[in-house]
Design an enzyme around this catalytic site. Structure first.
Site, PDB file in Angstrom:
ATOM      1  N   GLU A 214       0.767  -1.069   0.127  1.00 14.59           N
ATOM      2  CA  GLU A 214       0.117  -0.088  -0.193  1.00 14.59           C
ATOM      3  C   GLU A 214       0.914   1.187   0.019  1.00 14.59           C
ATOM      4  OE1 GLU A 214      -3.390   0.056   0.122  1.00 14.59           O
ATOM      5  OE2 GLU A 214      -3.704  -2.261   0.706  1.00 14.59           O
TER       6      GLU A 214
ATOM      7  N   ASP B  53     -20.566  -7.813  -5.958  1.00 17.43           N
ATOM      8  CA  ASP B  53     -20.088  -7.110  -4.524  1.00 17.43           C
ATOM      9  C   ASP B  53     -19.290  -6.001  -5.053  1.00 17.43           C
ATOM     10  OD1 ASP B  53     -19.485  -6.883  -1.633  1.00 17.43           O
ATOM     11  OD2 ASP B  53     -17.664  -7.331  -2.145  1.00 17.43           O
TER      12      ASP B  53
END
Length: 146
Positions: free
Chosen positions: A66, A91
């Site tokens: 990240e 989803d």
């Protein structure tokens, strides 16, 4: 999986589900391709979007990278597990059409505007929007939006 096989696997499902939510099938395919490395790095059998788990979700823990404060760091996080490709695409669509941070940006926007806005919320990678748009162009994914 090759990019062609990945598209052949995902496109029919995305073409069935994304239009019901007024979402671009091309974005769905490109984002899944980027998040999963064209299916080579799928989490579980079907988490091709890199969706993190929320309370109550079935999950697995995975090491990922990240960006924090412009620096790429390695972390372990919980990622959702899905029972089918349809469940994963559904989803993704629900996230983008029901999660408040996305809702105001979904309707009546051009492909590029949608990607620019969604990408800044979805990912920590500062080049995420550019990468999605480049993937769409390189693989001619807009043909799946029709």
């Amino acid at each position: 999986m090759t990019p062609e096989k990945f598209i052949d696997w995902l496109a029919p499902v995305a073409q069935r589900i994304c239009p019901r939510y007024k979402l671009y099938t091309s974005v769905c395919i490109a984002q899944a391709a980027m998040e999963s490395g064209w299916g080579r790095h799928t989490i579980g059998d079907y988490n091709i979007f890199g969706r993190k788990a929320a309370a109550g979700d079935l999950f697995t823990e995975v090491r990922t990278q990240e960006y924090y404060d412009g620096e790429l760091v390695s972390v372990v996080d919980k990622f959702k597990l899905y029972g089918s490709l349809e469940e994963a695409v559904e989803d993704w669509c629900l996230l983008l059409t029901q999660e408040p941070v996305y809702v105001e940006h979904v309707d009546n926007t051009s492909l590029e505007t949608f990607v620019q806005t969604m990408a800044s919320i979805y990912a920590t990678n500062p080049d995420y929007a550019y990468d999605i748009l480049a993937t769409i162009a390189a693989s001619q994914l807009t043909q799946y939006d029709e």
